[in-house]
Design a protein around this motif. Structure first.
Motif, PDB file in Angstrom:
ATOM      1  N   GLU A  59       0.863  -1.182   0.000  1.00 30.14           N
ATOM      2  CA  GLU A  59       0.000   0.000   0.000  1.00 30.14           C
ATOM      3  C   GLU A  59       0.898   1.230   0.000  1.00 30.14           C
ATOM      4  N   MET A  60       0.599   2.164  -0.864  1.00 30.79           N
ATOM      5  CA  MET A  60       1.477   3.334  -1.017  1.00 30.79           C
ATOM      6  C   MET A  60       1.033   4.438  -0.068  1.00 30.79           C
ATOM      7  N   ALA A  61       1.925   4.769   0.852  1.00 31.11           N
ATOM      8  CA  ALA A  61       1.655   5.895   1.742  1.00 31.11           C
ATOM      9  C   ALA A  61       1.828   7.175   0.933  1.00 31.11           C
ATOM     10  N   LYS A  62       1.433   8.292   1.552  1.00 24.92           N
ATOM     11  CA  LYS A  62       1.539   9.543   0.808  1.00 24.92           C
ATOM     12  C   LYS A  62       2.957  10.100   0.904  1.00 24.92           C
ATOM     13  N   GLY A  63       3.932   9.215   0.788  1.00 21.86           N
ATOM     14  CA  GLY A  63       5.313   9.655   0.888  1.00 21.86           C
ATOM     15  C   GLY A  63       5.847  10.203  -0.416  1.00 21.86           C
ATOM     16  N   LEU A  64       6.956  10.852  -0.351  1.00 17.27           N
ATOM     17  CA  LEU A  64       7.575  11.392  -1.551  1.00 17.27           C
ATOM     18  C   LEU A  64       8.824  10.616  -1.920  1.00 17.27           C
ATOM     19  N   ASP A  65       9.202   9.676  -1.090  1.00 17.59           N
ATOM     20  CA  ASP A  65      10.414   8.912  -1.367  1.00 17.59           C
ATOM     21  C   ASP A  65      10.108   7.427  -1.185  1.00 17.59           C
ATOM     22  N   TYR A  66      10.217   6.692  -2.275  1.00 17.69           N
ATOM     23  CA  TYR A  66       9.890   5.267  -2.230  1.00 17.69           C
ATOM     24  C   TYR A  66      11.142   4.405  -2.358  1.00 17.69           C
ATOM     25  N   THR A  67      12.280   4.952  -1.971  1.00 19.32           N
ATOM     26  CA  THR A  67      13.541   4.230  -2.129  1.00 19.32           C
ATOM     27  C   THR A  67      13.499   2.870  -1.436  1.00 19.32           C
ATOM     28  N   ALA A  68      13.057   2.866  -0.184  1.00 24.78           N
ATOM     29  CA  ALA A  68      13.072   1.619   0.589  1.00 24.78           C
ATOM     30  C   ALA A  68      12.181   0.566  -0.077  1.00 24.78           C
ATOM     31  N   THR A  69      10.998   0.990  -0.481  1.00 26.21           N
ATOM     32  CA  THR A  69      10.062   0.054  -1.118  1.00 26.21           C
ATOM     33  C   THR A  69      10.669  -0.508  -2.393  1.00 26.21           C
ATOM     34  N   LEU A  70      11.228   0.389  -3.186  1.00 29.48           N
ATOM     35  CA  LEU A  70      11.764  -0.040  -4.484  1.00 29.48           C
ATOM     36  C   LEU A  70      12.979  -0.949  -4.325  1.00 29.48           C
ATOM     37  N   LYS A  71      13.818  -0.638  -3.338  1.00 24.50           N
ATOM     38  CA  LYS A  71      14.995  -1.493  -3.125  1.00 24.50           C
ATOM     39  C   LYS A  71      14.552  -2.894  -2.674  1.00 24.50           C
ATOM     40  N   ARG A  72      13.484  -2.912  -1.861  1.00 23.18           N
ATOM     41  CA  ARG A  72      12.970  -4.209  -1.427  1.00 23.18           C
ATOM     42  C   ARG A  72      12.429  -4.984  -2.633  1.00 23.18           C
ATOM     43  N   PHE A  73      11.712  -4.286  -3.491  1.00 23.76           N
ATOM     44  CA  PHE A  73      11.206  -4.929  -4.710  1.00 23.76           C
ATOM     45  C   PHE A  73      12.374  -5.486  -5.534  1.00 23.76           C
ATOM     46  N   GLU A  74      13.412  -4.690  -5.627  1.00 19.34           N
ATOM     47  CA  GLU A  74      14.585  -5.119  -6.419  1.00 19.34           C
ATOM     48  C   GLU A  74      15.203  -6.380  -5.812  1.00 19.34           C
ATOM     49  N   ASN A  75      15.323  -6.370  -4.482  1.00 22.46           N
ATOM     50  CA  ASN A  75      15.907  -7.542  -3.807  1.00 22.46           C
ATOM     51  C   ASN A  75      15.067  -8.802  -4.006  1.00 22.46           C
ATOM     52  N   LYS A  76      13.775  -8.613  -4.167  1.00 18.99           N
ATOM     53  CA  LYS A  76      12.893  -9.765  -4.377  1.00 18.99           C
ATOM     54  C   LYS A  76      12.822 -10.165  -5.854  1.00 18.99           C
ATOM     55  N   GLY A  77      13.561  -9.463  -6.682  1.00 20.79           N
ATOM     56  CA  GLY A  77      13.615  -9.814  -8.103  1.00 20.79           C
ATOM     57  C   GLY A  77      12.380  -9.428  -8.883  1.00 20.79           C
ATOM     58  N   VAL A  78      11.737  -8.355  -8.443  1.00 18.08           N
ATOM     59  CA  VAL A  78      10.504  -7.924  -9.112  1.00 18.08           C
ATOM     60  C   VAL A  78      10.806  -7.445 -10.537  1.00 18.08           C
TER      61      VAL A  78
ATOM     62  N   LYS B 122      15.765  -1.609 -13.106  1.00 16.03           N
ATOM     63  CA  LYS B 122      15.308  -2.119 -14.409  1.00 16.03           C
ATOM     64  C   LYS B 122      13.839  -2.569 -14.347  1.00 16.03           C
ATOM     65  N   ILE B 123      13.217  -2.330 -13.232  1.00 17.79           N
ATOM     66  CA  ILE B 123      11.819  -2.774 -13.069  1.00 17.79           C
ATOM     67  C   ILE B 123      10.928  -2.013 -14.054  1.00 17.79           C
ATOM     68  N   LYS B 124       9.964  -2.740 -14.653  1.00 17.82           N
ATOM     69  CA  LYS B 124       8.997  -2.103 -15.548  1.00 17.82           C
ATOM     70  C   LYS B 124       7.730  -1.782 -14.760  1.00 17.82           C
ATOM     71  N   HIS B 125       6.983  -0.838 -15.288  1.00 23.20           N
ATOM     72  CA  HIS B 125       5.809  -0.362 -14.550  1.00 23.20           C
ATOM     73  C   HIS B 125       4.559  -0.498 -15.414  1.00 23.20           C
ATOM     74  N   ALA B 126       3.460  -0.826 -14.752  1.00 21.91           N
ATOM     75  CA  ALA B 126       2.178  -0.946 -15.452  1.00 21.91           C
ATOM     76  C   ALA B 126       1.070  -0.513 -14.495  1.00 21.91           C
ATOM     77  N   GLY B 127      -0.054  -0.102 -15.047  1.00 24.13           N
ATOM     78  CA  GLY B 127      -1.105   0.350 -14.141  1.00 24.13           C
ATOM     79  C   GLY B 127      -2.480   0.391 -14.761  1.00 24.13           C
ATOM     80  N   ALA B 128      -3.475   0.459 -13.887  1.00 24.31           N
ATOM     81  CA  ALA B 128      -4.870   0.540 -14.308  1.00 24.31           C
ATOM     82  C   ALA B 128      -5.230   1.992 -14.652  1.00 24.31           C
ATOM     83  N   HIS B 129      -6.487   2.194 -15.015  1.00 22.59           N
ATOM     84  CA  HIS B 129      -6.932   3.444 -15.646  1.00 22.59           C
ATOM     85  C   HIS B 129      -6.440   4.728 -14.953  1.00 22.59           C
TER      86      HIS B 129
END
Lengths: 390, 353
Positions: free
Chosen positions: A194-213, A238-245
């Motif tokens: 769940e995305m908090a109203k933060g302005l920095d998602y470094t921690a989340t993204l690094k975790r995603f990277e570590n999990k091989g997302v 190198k993660i790709k992004h996709a999203g709904a409407h």
């Protein structure tokens, strides 16, 4: 004798005056200010302009539409007040906006039996109970997310996916369906964040990277998505992004700039830069009613048009069938609707068991600052199976 | 000699006289007239008007609770909407099994327990730190609801339709029915609020607000008093939340967000912190301001609507912000002070002294 003809002519003119167009009110209640007003203001303008166009062209003979766009400021109490005012006035159809407002009104909509067309494509709006009178203009968020997962599974078999969602029913709705679909598709949803109203998602993204997302699929609005994809670019991921409407569209391009390059976006609407009837129509209306470029470029502008278009089309069909324009006649017209509209990639069709208007979707990819379609219009193969067990 | 109908001077000779609710018979009579007026008011209002009036009364009940916490006890509370939400969600959970008149106190009690828990930090911290603690409660509440499948993760939980003494509440009579229910509840709880200061607990609240060390020295327990203030204020909010749930027909998390908490604070400030009448004036003023600004904004849009600039729509939030700023600058004691001045004027008119 001459006086007699003059009197007849005068009587005819008077009769025409008395038989003047029937005024039909359509109200929209949504956020022109407050949260999500970035989408709401364009959506409102789309409704206003489509109504003006219907009046100016005499689209429904003998009917003059009085369309009101009410700013409920994303406040459910205001939405409730607006809806009840519309019901008291005898409006045959109501155009809604937010997920929360629509969900809150569901029992009341069912009680009063007035067709309700929200801007929220949350599947819970049309799931039982109290779901007879709510009609989604296009496929639900759940269907959109599954459609993009189907595309990902096709282009990247076995991909690892993380979902980044809005912390609300709007955001969470597709999660369970997406997990089920991922199993069928042979891809893995490794995390739902769940995305908090933060302005920095470094921690989340690094975790995603570590999990091989490989992909992040967003069910959110464009603002936080833009922040996250900008952070991903800054971190060189190198993660790709996709999203709904509501996650993508020209708003995302404006907010994220070149970080949006390659973003996969699923929606049912045509883009204004495309060479087709929809784009021509949207541009014409925008120019005719003095809308600035950002309105015409926004996907929420044709979204508002489609919502108004569905309501007006149902009224037209009720009128053409010789029925008095009322909530019930418009409801019956909606249940039989098969409208080959100009604004979305498929016809608007409803039935008693199907309250999704446009069932088809396209995946578009951000390329050189615009969204270009990378698929033909298609319907999700899995959505009905994972959501309804069909 | 003291005239029982008019107050021409201070003739009080005992402490009991000093703490009476009504100083004169005319005050009692005017209240009776006011209550009768409120009871017959729905005969003259449309369903749409009733909807707005109901909302004002429910908010007034919530602001009474906030005035106990912030106005009487001086504890800044940025999480009041969460207490309302606790009441509303409790109502949504128990309403299928209990009659509505039992749901209301149950919702109030559950919210009071939540209030007491939130008040525990008040035993050790105060001022800005306590404000942040209440803000934390607001955020925890929203998070907890958002992750609770039992609470639809913040989606709508429909409230059952009410049947009372054979009277079925439907679309047409909904707002009339809930007006009378809210009105009766509000009158009872407003009397409770008014009487609070006549009790030792109520006086403790004010003493702790003014100087907790002095209150401690006088034998009061500031910590317990603060926890009591939170519990009682949350009880009011919980009852208001249950009423709001019935009024809006469903419970949705957005109705109990941080923005609503801020709105309650604005209502308390505009009405007059720590005052009974202010708890009515604040919600009435801000709700009616918003509705009138809405109408005004549509009028503005009709005559001046340049492309790309939504002047009309900007007026509503502008008016809300401006009203609060102007009150803070020019009348920090709120509308209740205007009411006090008005009453003083008529008390002395025509030249009683």
């Amino acid at each position: 004798m001459k006086n007699k003809w003059t009197l007849w002519a005068l009587a005819a003119v008077l009769a025409m005056g008395f038989a003047a167009a029937e005024k039909v009110h359509i109200m929209w209640s949504g956020a022109i200010t407050g949260p999500t007003s970035d989408a709401g203001k364009y959506y409102a303008q789309g409704i206003e302009d489509y109504c003006s166009w219907a009046n100016d062209t005499g689209y429904v003979a003998g009917v003059e539409f009085v369309c009101e766009t009410r700013d409920d400021q994303y406040n459910n109490a205001n939405t409730l007040r607006n809806f009840e005012e519309a019901v008291d006035r005898g409006d045959p159809v109501f155009l809604g906006y937010s997920t929360g407002g629509t969900l809150q009104l569901k029992p009341l909509v069912q009680e009063v039996g007035v067709p309700f067309i929200p801007a929220s494509y949350h599947i819970g709006n049309i799931d039982p109970p109290d779901n007879d009178y709510i009609f989604l203009p296009i496929a639900s968020y759940s269907e959109q997310v599954i459609a993009v997962l189907e595309y990902i599974a096709k282009v990247s078999p076995g991909a690892k996916v993380a979902m980044a969602i809005h912390p609300s029913p709007f955001g969470r709705a597709p999660v369970e369906d997406a997990k089920k679909a991922a199993q069928d598709l042979g891809i893995e949803i490794v995390e739902v964040q769940e995305m908090a109203k933060g302005l920095d998602y470094t921690a989340t993204l690094k975790r995603f990277e570590n999990k091989g997302v490989d992909y992040i699929v967003y069910q959110n609005v464009a603002g936080p998505v833009a922040n996250m994809i900008k952070d991903a670019k800054r971190l060189g991921l190198k993660i790709k992004h996709a999203g709904a409407h509501y996650a993508g569209g020209p708003d995302l391009l404006r907010l994220a700039g070149d970080a949006a390059e390659g973003f996969l976006w699923v929606t049912a609407y045509y883009m204004p830069h495309e060479d087709n009837a929809a784009a021509k129509f949207v541009k014409e209306l925008g120019a005719k009613y003095g809308r600035p470029a950002d309105t015409i470029e926004s996907v929420h502008y044709p979204s508002g048009m489609l919502a108004a278009g569905i309501a007006i089309e149902a009224i037209k069909e009720a009128k053409d069938a010789g029925k008095k324009i009322s909530a019930q006649s418009v409801y019956q017209a909606l249940l039989q609707m098969n409208w080959p509209n100009k604004l979305a990639v498929g016809p608007v069709t409803y039935s008693k068991d199907d309250h999704v208007g446009v069932d088809q979707l396209r995946v578009l990819e951000a390329k050189n600052g615009t969204f270009e379609p990378v698929t033909e219009p298609f319907s999700s193969a899995l959505f009905r199976k994972v959501h309804y067990g069909k | 000699m003291r005239n029982p109908w008019t107050r021409t001077g201070n003739y009080k000779t005992s402490y009991a006289q000093d703490t009476t609710i009504f100083a004169t018979y005319s005050e009692q009579a005017s209240l009776v007239v006011f209550l009768i007026g409120m009871l017959v008011l729905p005969r003259f209002l449309s369903r749409g008007d009733m909807q707005i009036l109901d909302l004002i009364l429910i908010y007034a009940l919530a602001v009474l609770g906030l005035n106990i916490i912030t106005g009487y006890a001086g504890l800044i509370n940025i999480g009041h909407a969460a207490f309302l939400g606790v009441g509303a969600y409790t109502a949504a959970l128990v309403a299928p099994y209990l009659p509505f008149w039992l749901v209301l106190p149950v919702a109030g009690l559950v919210a009071a327990v939540a209030g007491a828990v939130v008040g525990i930090p008040a035993l050790r911290i105060k001022h800005l730190y306590l404000a942040i603690a209440t803000l934390a409660f607001q955020l925890i509440f929203e998070w907890a609801v958002g992750h609770s499948p039992a609470l639809e993760q913040g989606g709508a939980m429909a409230m059952p339709r009410v049947v009372f003494l054979g009277y079925k509440v439907g679309f047409k009579n909904h707002h009339y029915f809930w007006y009378y229910v809210t009105f009766v509840v509000l009158v009872i709880m407003a009397f409770g609020f008014r009487n609070l200061l006549r009790t030792r607990f109520g006086r403790s609240l004010v003493a702790v607000r003014d100087n907790d060390r002095a209150a401690d020295a006088m034998g009061m327990d500031p910590g317990r008093t603060k926890v009591f203030a939170f519990a009682l204020g949350a009880f009011y909010a919980g009852v208001a939340g249950a009423l709001y749930a019935y009024w809006s027909r469903a419970v949705v998390i957005e109705d109990y967000s941080l923005m609503i908490s801020i709105k309650f604070l604005a209502m308390a400030i505009v009405g007059g912190l720590g005052t009974l009448v202010g708890s009515f004036f604040g919600p009435a003023f801000l709700e009616l301001l918003d509705i009138n600004m809405e109408t005004f904004s549509y009028w503005i849009k009709e005559i001046y609507n340049p492309p790309g600039v939504d002047v009309g729509s900007a007026i509503r939030p502008l008016a809300f912000g401006l009203a609060i700023v102007l009150f803070l600058i020019f009348e920090p004691r709120g509308l209740a002070n205007w009411w006090r001045l008005l009453r003083s004027y008529f008390r002395n008119w025509p030249f009683k002294y």
